[in-house]
Structures are given as structure tokens and as C-alpha cells.
Design an enzyme around this catalytic site. Structure first.
Site, PDB file in Angstrom:
ATOM      1  CE  LYS A  35      10.683  -9.667  41.950  1.00  0.00           C
ATOM      2  NZ  LYS A  35      10.534 -10.048  40.535  1.00  0.00           N
ATOM      3  NE  ARG A 131      12.166  -9.549  32.446  1.00  0.00           N
ATOM      4  CZ  ARG A 131      11.512  -9.391  33.575  1.00  0.00           C
ATOM      5  NH1 ARG A 131      11.271  -8.189  34.037  1.00  0.00           N
ATOM      6  NH2 ARG A 131      11.096 -10.431  34.268  1.00  0.00           N
ATOM      7  CE1 TYR A 255      13.665  23.775  48.729  1.00  0.00           C
ATOM      8  CE2 TYR A 255      12.665  21.689  49.368  1.00  0.00           C
ATOM      9  CZ  TYR A 255      13.661  22.643  49.517  1.00  0.00           C
ATOM     10  OH  TYR A 255      14.639  22.455  50.441  1.00  0.00           O
ATOM     11  CG  MET A 303      15.685  14.668  51.313  1.00  0.00           C
ATOM     12  SD  MET A 303      17.422  15.092  51.557  1.00  0.00           S
ATOM     13  CE  MET A 303      17.903  15.661  49.956  1.00  0.00           C
TER      14      MET A 303
HETATM   15  C1  LIG Z   1       9.164 -10.615  40.565  1.00  0.00           C
HETATM   16  C2  LIG Z   1       8.730 -11.857  39.898  1.00  0.00           C
HETATM   17  C3  LIG Z   1       7.547 -12.492  40.273  1.00  0.00           C
HETATM   18  C4  LIG Z   1       6.570 -11.886  41.267  1.00  0.00           C
HETATM   19  O1  LIG Z   1       5.823 -10.870  40.611  1.00  0.00           O
HETATM   20  P1  LIG Z   1       4.562 -10.167  41.314  1.00  0.00           P
HETATM   21  O2  LIG Z   1       3.974  -9.369  40.215  1.00  0.00           O
HETATM   22  O3  LIG Z   1       5.097  -9.328  42.420  1.00  0.00           O
HETATM   23  O4  LIG Z   1       3.675 -11.242  41.812  1.00  0.00           O
HETATM   24  C5  LIG Z   1       7.248 -13.707  39.692  1.00  0.00           C
HETATM   25  N1  LIG Z   1       8.076 -14.265  38.777  1.00  0.00           N
HETATM   26  C6  LIG Z   1       9.216 -13.674  38.370  1.00  0.00           C
HETATM   27  C7  LIG Z   1      10.071 -14.337  37.350  1.00  0.00           C
HETATM   28  C8  LIG Z   1       9.582 -12.447  38.909  1.00  0.00           C
HETATM   29  O5  LIG Z   1      10.697 -11.863  38.496  1.00  0.00           O
END
Ligand SMILES: *Cc1c(COP(=O)(O)O)cnc(C)c1O
Length: 382
Positions: A35, A131, A255, A303
Site C-alpha cells: 500500500k 479501529r 531559519y 525546504m
Molecule cells: C499496513 C498493514 C499491514 C502491514 O503493516 P506493517 O507494520 O508495515 O508490517 C498489515 N495489515 C494491515 C491490515 C495493514 O493495514
């Protein structure tokens, strides 16, 4: 050549880390989590590099899934949050995607628009993450609703850890206990583990494990663990020194004039800033790796540039490489200095050109990666 800031992605390291995840999974399979553009490593490149060995891929949304399908990925692709709108179901069906089901509204949508092909659903329980997911008390009821549907091919029983990276693992074990109490006698495959769970919670390793960060060669733990000796960082973020100057005691840098030289200091300016994703909140002393030395960041990150103290590095020259993170400098160390986590640093990567090395046998040169964007179906028209 232009601006020297670069992210170099080592696809051989990615494959190595996938193999480590497989070893940890035992008889279970590994679903590579790609992802967020594979945590900025490039989802198509990473999936292609793993295509001959990976059992599946997981993404956050249908746009990410379609990108992989049209680039030729044949394995299962899982939508980790399922679908957001019922009209995504036609695409899930057409492109043979797997979907998480975490809410009753998704079950209702499935009943209203049954897919034409067999569908594998991943039924998610909220076992303590707080969640998405069904409450443990509702889980079996939903399973019974899905199970008889003719188009439901498999139901993978799934949950997600909130605290698998914590040293004692207490909360994770409670989650596992909850999950097993409600799901122990339901048939079907199981999936619980993210990277931290896969590494640290042996009893949670399931039929499918879902590592993300681990594949990119980064430990999910803040403290030294041992796993970081086995995995290899996939990304190296680097740039170069574009100026070097000696400043007298009492002069300020950057800065806000927030750093004042305590003595005569050799300052190096690196072409890397927060517009590239380098954290603006990195404190004075955050390590940068130059010519075999860890040198401290001094002054505020701006930046497009940041400044380091080169006083202790002999023979530095303009053009010398500066490694912001990678093999020689764990990203975990930078994250700690910026009060954040490696996940966020990786995902924030921006603007820098990405170069690839390695990959699967016979894989094309990824530096000239094909652009598949024209083949991605227009999702919902206007
Ligand atoms: C992002 C995610 C993972 C992977 O998590 P990592 O900590 O990067 O291994 C696994 N399961 C779900 C549901 C996720 O959203």
C-alpha cells in the site's frame, strides 16, 4: 544530472527480506503489503520484483489494486479496508480482487450486488485494535451470513494488532486470546500478523501473514531486536554536499537562527529538505552519513536544504555523497531524532527521483518502468 537528491531502491534486498518473512511464516504464506506505493518504494516495481515468489499483495484501496493488476500481477490482491462504495464491487469482480469485510454495510452491499465470480473475503474482527472490524460478539453472526452465499469462495478469518511492537507483547496476546475465543471453531484460513506480529508473536503466525515494513528492510521495533541483522534496507536516500564553509564561533545557521556555532565550525550544505520528505522536526544532532562518518545535523531543516557540522570529517569536498538513511544509517535512528516512526518518513518521500537496482531474474530495467496509467480503467466516470 541536475539536483543530486536520489532514492535508490535495491530490489534484491526486497527479495531477500521477502524470503526472511517466508522463513518466519513457516508453513503460512506471505502477503506482501505494498500500500501507499509500497511505502514510497514504488508499488509496481516492488510487486514486479516479487512476482515470481510472492503469494499475494495487499493494498489500501482499489486504485492501488488496479495499478498492480494492469501491470501484470496475477496473485491475489487484497483490499485491506475493503471497498468504500458499493459500485467498487463490479471492479472487484472483474479484476478478481480479494476484499476485507469489516462492516455490516459492506455485507449488505455484497448481498445487493452479488459478484459473478467466486470471491474470497477476509472477515475482520476488531479484537482490540479499536479501529475497523466487527465486534467479537457479532463476528460469528456475520460469518454465518456470508458462509452460505454461493459466490463466497473462502472466508479468511482476520484481525490486526495494535501493539505487536511492544516488548512484553501483553496486549497482542490478549487480542489473540479474544480472536481465538470467538473464532476457534470456525473453518477457514487465519491472518493476524503485520511485521511486528510476524517477528515477535510466534503463536499468532497464521496461514497468511501481512508484513509491510519488514519487506522494506526496516525493523518495526524502536529498540535493537536482532531482526535488523537479518534484513537489508531497501531504500537509500542520499544527496550531495553543494557547499562547504567555515564559520566563526557565534554565527548562526539556518531559519530562526536556531543553531549558533560554539566554536569555529565547518558547515556542509546538503541538497535535501522537507519538500523531499526529510523530516523538518529532526533535531540538532540527527545523524547524516558522509564519507564514512556520522555527522550531526545543525540548524533547522529547510525546504530544499539541510546543514551539517563537518568539522570532524577530514577532506570533505563539494559533491561528496550524503546518506540520509539506508544501509549505512538505519532510518530508525533518524525517526527517533525527529520524534516519528520509519513508516512516516518512508511514506512522506516526495520529489526525489527513484532509481532501481536488482530485481527478479529476467526483469526489465526498472529505471525505464513502463507507464501503465493509461490502462487503468476509469473507475466511475463523472
Ligand atoms: C499496513 C498493514 C499491514 C502491514 O503493516 P506493517 O507494520 O508495515 O508490517 C498489515 N495489515 C494491515 C491490515 C495493514 O493495514
Amino acid at each position: 544530472m541536475g539536483r543530486p537528491a536520489t532514492a535508490t531502491i535495491n530490489l534484491d534486498a526486497l527479495r531477500h527480506n521477502y524470503r526472511i518473512a517466508e522463513q518466519l511464516s513457516g508453513s503460512g504464506r506471505v502477503m506482501a503489503v505494498v500500500k501507499a506505493d509500497a511505502y514510497s518504494h514504488g508499488a509496481i516495481a516492488c510487486a514486479t520484483a516479487l512476482a515470481d515468489i510472492a503469494s499475494g499483495f495487499a493494498v489500501a484501496c482499489i486504485e492501488e489494486a488496479l495499478e498492480l493488476r494492469v501491470s501484470g500481477i496475477k496473485q491475489p490482491i487484497l483490499l485491506l479496508e475493503g471497498f468504500f462504495e458499493p459500485r467498487e464491487l463490479a471492479m472487484i469482480d472483474q479484476y478478481r480482487l480479494d476484499t476485507v469485510i469489516h462492516h455490516q454495510s459492506q455485507v449488505d452491499a455484497l448481498l445487493a450486488c452479488p459478484p459473478g465470480h467466486p470471491l474470497r473475503v477476509w472477515l475482520k474482527m476488531d479484537s482490540g485494535m479499536g479501529r475497523v472490524g466487527f465486534a467479537p460478539d457479532d463476528y460469528r453472526k456475520v460469518w454465518s451470513q456470508l458462509h452460505p452465499l454461493p459466490f463466497v469462495k473462502d472466508i479468511v478469518l482476520m484481525s490486526h494488532f495494535a501493539c505487536a511492537d511492544e516488548p512484553d507483547g501483553e496486549h497482542a496476546r490478549q487480542q489473540l486470546t479474544t480472536f481465538n475465543r470467538y473464532a476457534h471453531d470456525l473453518p477457514g484460513e487465519r491472518s493476524f500478523c503485520n511485521s511486528a506480529g510476524l517477528i515477535a508473536i510466534k503463536e499468532a503466525r497464521g496461514d497468511w501473514n501481512r508484513p509491510g515494513l519488514l519487506l522494506y528492510g526496516v525493523s518495526p521495533f524502536t529498540e535493537a531486536h536482532g531482526i535488523e541483522q537479518k534484513i537489508r534496507p531497501v531504500m537509500e536516500l542520499s544527496s550531495a554536499l553543494i557547499s562547504i564553509k567555515d564559520i566563526p564561533a557565534g554565527s548562526s545557521v539556518g531559519y530562526g537562527s536556531q543553531w549558533i556555532a560554539p566554536k569555529t565550525t565547518r558547515i556542509g550544505i546538503v541538497a535535501m529538505g522537507y519538500a523531499d520528505g526529510y523530516p523538518r522536526h529532526a533535531v540538532n544532532g540527527t545523524p547524516v552519513f558522509i564519507n564514512g562518518h556520522r555527522v550531526p545535523l545543525v540548524g533547522r531543516v529547510s525546504m530544499d536544504m539541510l546543514t551539517v557540522d563537518l568539522t570532524d570529517v577530514p577532506e570533505v569536498r563539494i559533491g561528496d555523497r550524503a546518506i540520509l538513511w539506508g544501509d549505512d544509517l538505519p532510518i530508525v535512528d533518524v525517526a527517533k531524532s525527529a520524534d516519528t516512526i520509519p513508516y512516516q518518513l518512508l511514506c512522506n518521500l516526495n520529489r526525489v527521483p527513484v532509481h532501481y537496482s536488482g530485481g527478479s531474474p529476467g526483469m526489465d530495467d526498472l529505471t525505464a518502468l513502463a507507464d501503465y496509467s493509461s490502462e487503468i480503467p476509469v473507475l466511475f466516470g463523472k
